[in-house]
Enzyme design. Sequence first.
Site, PDB file in Angstrom:
ATOM      1  N   PRO A   1      29.415   7.049  39.640  1.00 51.30           N
ATOM      2  CA  PRO A   1      30.751   6.621  39.209  1.00 51.30           C
ATOM      3  C   PRO A   1      31.526   7.783  38.575  1.00 51.30           C
ATOM      4  CG  PRO A   1      29.085   5.735  37.729  1.00 51.30           C
ATOM      5  CD  PRO A   1      28.353   6.427  38.838  1.00 51.30           C
TER       6      PRO A   1
ATOM      7  N   SER B   1      29.790  13.196  37.740  1.00 51.91           N
ATOM      8  CA  SER B   1      30.257  13.108  39.132  1.00 51.91           C
ATOM      9  C   SER B   1      30.948  14.390  39.594  1.00 51.91           C
ATOM     10  CB  SER B   1      31.166  11.898  39.344  1.00 51.91           C
ATOM     11  OG  SER B   1      32.391  12.113  38.723  1.00 51.91           O
ATOM     12  N   SER B   2      31.725  15.036  38.727  1.00 48.90           N
ATOM     13  CA  SER B   2      32.437  16.236  39.192  1.00 48.90           C
ATOM     14  C   SER B   2      31.452  17.358  39.513  1.00 48.90           C
ATOM     15  CB  SER B   2      33.500  16.688  38.178  1.00 48.90           C
ATOM     16  OG  SER B   2      32.894  17.062  36.970  1.00 48.90           O
TER      17      SER B   2
ATOM     18  N   ASP C   1      25.989  19.729  32.790  1.00 46.73           N
ATOM     19  CA  ASP C   1      26.171  18.881  33.982  1.00 46.73           C
ATOM     20  C   ASP C   1      25.852  19.666  35.249  1.00 46.73           C
ATOM     21  OD1 ASP C   1      27.013  16.917  32.326  1.00 46.73           O
ATOM     22  OD2 ASP C   1      28.862  16.488  33.404  1.00 46.73           O
TER      23      ASP C   1
ATOM     24  N   ALA D   1      28.330  16.921  40.311  1.00 44.71           N
ATOM     25  CA  ALA D   1      27.499  16.495  41.443  1.00 44.71           C
ATOM     26  C   ALA D   1      28.227  16.731  42.770  1.00 44.71           C
ATOM     27  CB  ALA D   1      27.112  15.029  41.291  1.00 44.71           C
TER      28      ALA D   1
ATOM     29  N   GLY E   1      30.740  10.032  32.456  1.00 46.32           N
ATOM     30  CA  GLY E   1      29.727  10.880  31.833  1.00 46.32           C
ATOM     31  C   GLY E   1      28.460  10.979  32.660  1.00 46.32           C
TER      32      GLY E   1
HETATM   33  O1  PMV Z   1      30.702  13.606  29.588  1.00 45.49           O
HETATM   34  P1  PMV Z   1      29.625  14.417  30.206  1.00 45.49           P
HETATM   35  O2  PMV Z   1      28.436  13.664  30.650  1.00 45.49           O
HETATM   36  O3  PMV Z   1      30.117  15.394  31.217  1.00 45.49           O
HETATM   37  O4  PMV Z   1      28.955  15.289  29.072  1.00 45.49           O
HETATM   38  C1  PMV Z   1      29.645  16.154  28.281  1.00 45.49           C
HETATM   39  C2  PMV Z   1      28.655  16.815  27.376  1.00 45.49           C
HETATM   40  C3  PMV Z   1      29.308  17.557  26.239  1.00 45.49           C
HETATM   41  O5  PMV Z   1      28.248  18.109  25.477  1.00 45.49           O
HETATM   42  C4  PMV Z   1      30.118  16.622  25.368  1.00 45.49           C
HETATM   43  C5  PMV Z   1      30.218  18.660  26.737  1.00 45.49           C
HETATM   44  C6  PMV Z   1      29.495  19.785  27.431  1.00 45.49           C
HETATM   45  O6  PMV Z   1      30.198  20.587  28.083  1.00 45.49           O
HETATM   46  O7  PMV Z   1      28.265  19.919  27.301  1.00 45.49           O
END
Ligand code: PMV
Length: 320
Positions: A104, A111-112, A155, A114, A108
């Site tokens: 989705p 997805s981007s 990510d 991935a 968080g």
């Molecule tokens: O929102 P997500 O799952 O892309 O996670 C961001 C994680 C943070 O620590 C808040 C930001 C980062 O760049 O690590």
Amino acid sequence: MEREHLKPLFHAGHGVACGKFILIGEHSVVYGEPAIAMPLHSVRMSARVAHGAPEHWFESELYQGPLARLPAPLAGVKAAIEACLEELGERPEGLHFIIESEVPTERGMGSSAAVAGAVVRALFDLYRRPLDRDTLFALVQVSERIAHGNPSGLDAVATSAAAPIHFQRGEFRDLPIALTGVFVIADTGVKGGTRQTVADLGARFAAERSEVEPRILRLGRLTEEARVCLADDRPARLGELMNEAHAQLATLDISSPELDRLVEAALAHGALGAKLTGGGRGGCMVALCTDAEAASVVAEALLASGARQTWIHRFEEDPA
Ligand code: PMV
């Protein structure tokens, strides 16, 4: 445009990446503390690419049309494709990309990153070139910088990883896991606001450093202890660490009423621990349960408390 373009005579490239969740260490990771993230191999992102379209063409659930007119949320993917072709030394015309995603968006779950990871892998496959982990990371980060501003890289690594990873200051390594617990991830249905929460915490760090810094450091220590719990199969203690991490993040204004409600529902229905995961103020939360049966009770409770969707993750069943 028809998918007929993919039929051809030409070799098609295929790349796969996946969703992810951050077990612990989100936000503090931006300040150099460690974080632990888990690839969710059952939540797949797949990209195929072939020559033969009249112009570069992109097909996904979000958008179908010329690559040149990719909408803003996919601008990072376009940049990653350009950087990737540069890296490969190729100047093709008429590439046709098809993306199929179970991840989705804006929840968080990565997805981007991935999408970018799957596309980069597909392009290297198309040109039958080996792709090492560092090059993949660098190319996905091209996209992540556009999508997220100042991404830690978590990510980019987790959505392409084979195993859970420990990440700190751009360095990542696979983690030994002996944990028998089962995770339930739930989507609040509210868009996450990673860019905003990272920026807000940055402003607060600058204005109230003596209040914020100890919490960031504490999140780092919780993460290191979580690493030991994963290796030594100590789910009860890991649950406590998750609870404290959620409380710390909530104090830093990273949570939301929806996230808090789901965390409370999970704990009320037997979870060992629960916390928001990722950027916060929306997006997903994660709960740890003793076994599959407990996890399905918690998943039901989360759906009854307003979760849009849930996923169950256990290491033994992870189709890496
Ligand atoms: O929102 P997500 O799952 O892309 O996670 C961001 C994680 C943070 O620590 C808040 C930001 C980062 O760049 O690590």
